[in-house]
Design a protein around this motif. Structure first.
Motif, short mmCIF file in Angstrom:
data_model
loop_
_atom_site.label_atom_id
_atom_site.label_comp_id
_atom_site.label_asym_id
_atom_site.label_seq_id
_atom_site.Cartn_x
_atom_site.Cartn_y
_atom_site.Cartn_z
N UNK A 154 0.81 -1.21 0.00
CA UNK A 154 0.00 0.00 0.00
C UNK A 154 0.85 1.27 0.00
N UNK A 155 1.94 1.28 0.75
CA UNK A 155 2.79 2.48 0.82
C UNK A 155 3.30 2.87 -0.56
N UNK A 156 3.68 1.87 -1.36
CA UNK A 156 4.16 2.17 -2.71
C UNK A 156 3.07 2.80 -3.56
N UNK A 157 1.86 2.28 -3.47
CA UNK A 157 0.75 2.83 -4.24
C UNK A 157 0.49 4.29 -3.88
N UNK A 158 0.50 4.59 -2.59
CA UNK A 158 0.27 5.96 -2.15
C UNK A 158 1.36 6.88 -2.67
N UNK A 159 2.61 6.46 -2.56
CA UNK A 159 3.74 7.27 -3.02
C UNK A 159 3.64 7.55 -4.52
N UNK A 160 3.32 6.53 -5.30
CA UNK A 160 3.21 6.70 -6.75
C UNK A 160 2.08 7.67 -7.11
N UNK A 161 0.95 7.56 -6.44
CA UNK A 161 -0.18 8.45 -6.74
C UNK A 161 0.12 9.89 -6.36
N UNK A 162 0.78 10.10 -5.23
CA UNK A 162 1.15 11.46 -4.83
C UNK A 162 2.15 12.07 -5.80
N UNK A 163 3.13 11.30 -6.21
CA UNK A 163 4.11 11.79 -7.18
C UNK A 163 3.43 12.15 -8.50
N UNK A 164 2.47 11.33 -8.89
CA UNK A 164 1.73 11.57 -10.12
C UNK A 164 0.92 12.86 -10.01
#
Length: 349
Positions: free
Chosen positions: A327-337
């Protein structure tokens, strides 16, 4: 942690005591043979309790903690005893990498304070948020956040909550593009605080994110199944949650009173029992147990203090599912996007 995540469990937390916590962990173990546990608490009591759960002993290690965070402890008091309490050591196990996630049914304020201090927030996240699953009339439960971690939030906080909530819904509810809405006093664009309106402006432009922003939603539509994620500040969210829980108990008590008021009512209850049992199952908080502190550099799940073994097992299941889905990776990727695509007019706002 691969396919066999190790979960640190605060075995001493919760209103129902060690016996219920161990029964819940054992139930989670039966539901997933690959799961492993770090049981944190009084070693002698835990070893005695494990005698009733032989299937759990082989999959568990015990970390002794001489103290317990009580329901009346202030967060500041709990922080000072973080290195000696079962709650503090369970969180520390996540920080040190000895566990993939921590689960506790103890004092919510203390758990939040110790988790934030020990794990810190993820890059790009200003404040963590407490998210939980609530029952709805839709095909799935719904995710709601924040439920009490932050009493006041600005537009940036609400945007971050929306991104984290959508990532959580994609993980737990297995949705490709969750429908997201901001809790407000009306659905018109002109209604609400400046913070809510600014957050709405930014989220309306974020069509590239793996979510569908549906604008505002009012409190009477929360459980209608119209959206998958509802975002709000912690003050409003906690009141909405407690109101929903109280209403569910109120309806249950009214039905109980009505069905026992006369002989005819009792006969009617026997006829309608399948429907009432379904309603009871749907409204039982144990079947939706497991609130998550989103936005930390580590996974921490809050079980309801009065949860039974089914509720404890569900909270552990939520933790394991988030670990496997990263989940942490998904959140990081969406925020960066989001940051890469944000327009100058939105950034200025």
């Amino acid at each position: 942690m691969g396919s066999s995540p190790r979960i640190a469990v605060d075995a001493m937390g919760g209103d129902e005591g060690l016996a219920v916590m161990l029964a819940g962990v054992a139930r989670a173990r039966r539901q997933n043979d690959g799961m492993r546990f770090l049981l944190v608490g009084d070693e002698a009591q835990i070893r005695a309790g494990l005698e009733k759960h032989p299937n759990l002993s082989a999959a568990s290690e015990i970390l002794h903690a001489p103290e317990v965070v009580t329901a009346t402890d202030k967060p500041s008091q709990a922080i000072r005893r973080a290195k000696t309490t079962s709650m503090g050591l369970a969180i520390d196990a996540v920080k040190r990498g000895d566990a993939a996630a921590a689960v506790s049914a103890g004092n919510t304020g203390a758990l939040m304070a110790m988790s934030k201090l020990s794990l810190r927030t993820m890059p790009g996240i200003d404040r963590p948020a407490l998210a939980a699953l609530l029952p709805s009339l839709g095909e799935n439960d719904l995710v709601m956040l924040d439920l009490g971690a932050n009493t006041e939030c600005d537009a940036q906080n609400l945007i971050q909550f929306a991104v984290m909530g959508a990532a959580y819904a994609r993980t737990v509810l297995e949705l490709d593009r969750p429908r997201v809405a901001l809790l407000n006093i009306g659905t018109e664009e002109l209604k609400g605080t400046d913070e809510i309106k600014d957050a709405s402006t930014a989220l309306r432009t974020a069509t590239y994110l793996p979510m569908q922003f549906n604008g505002f939603i009012e409190g009477d539509r929360i459980s209608r199944g119209e959206v998958d994620v509802i975002v709000c500040d912690g003050f409003s969210g906690n009141i909405a949650l407690k109101t929903a829980e109280g209403t569910a108990r109120f309806v249950g008590d009214l039905l109980k009173r009505a069905f026992t008021s006369s002989l005819r009512s009792k006969i009617g209850f026997l006829i309608s029992r399948p429907a009432t049992e379904l309603l009871k199952h749907h409204l039982d908080p144990n079947n939706h147990n497991g609130a998550v502190f989103l936005g930390l550099n580590g996974l921490v799940v809050k079980s309801h203090g009065s949860a039974n073994e089914v509720g404890v097992a569900n909270a552990i299941g939520v933790a394991a599912k988030m670990v496997r889905a990263d989940l942490a990776r998904r959140i990081t990727e969406d925020l960066d996007n989001f940051k890469a695509h944000i327009g100058p007019e939105v950034a200025e706002a």
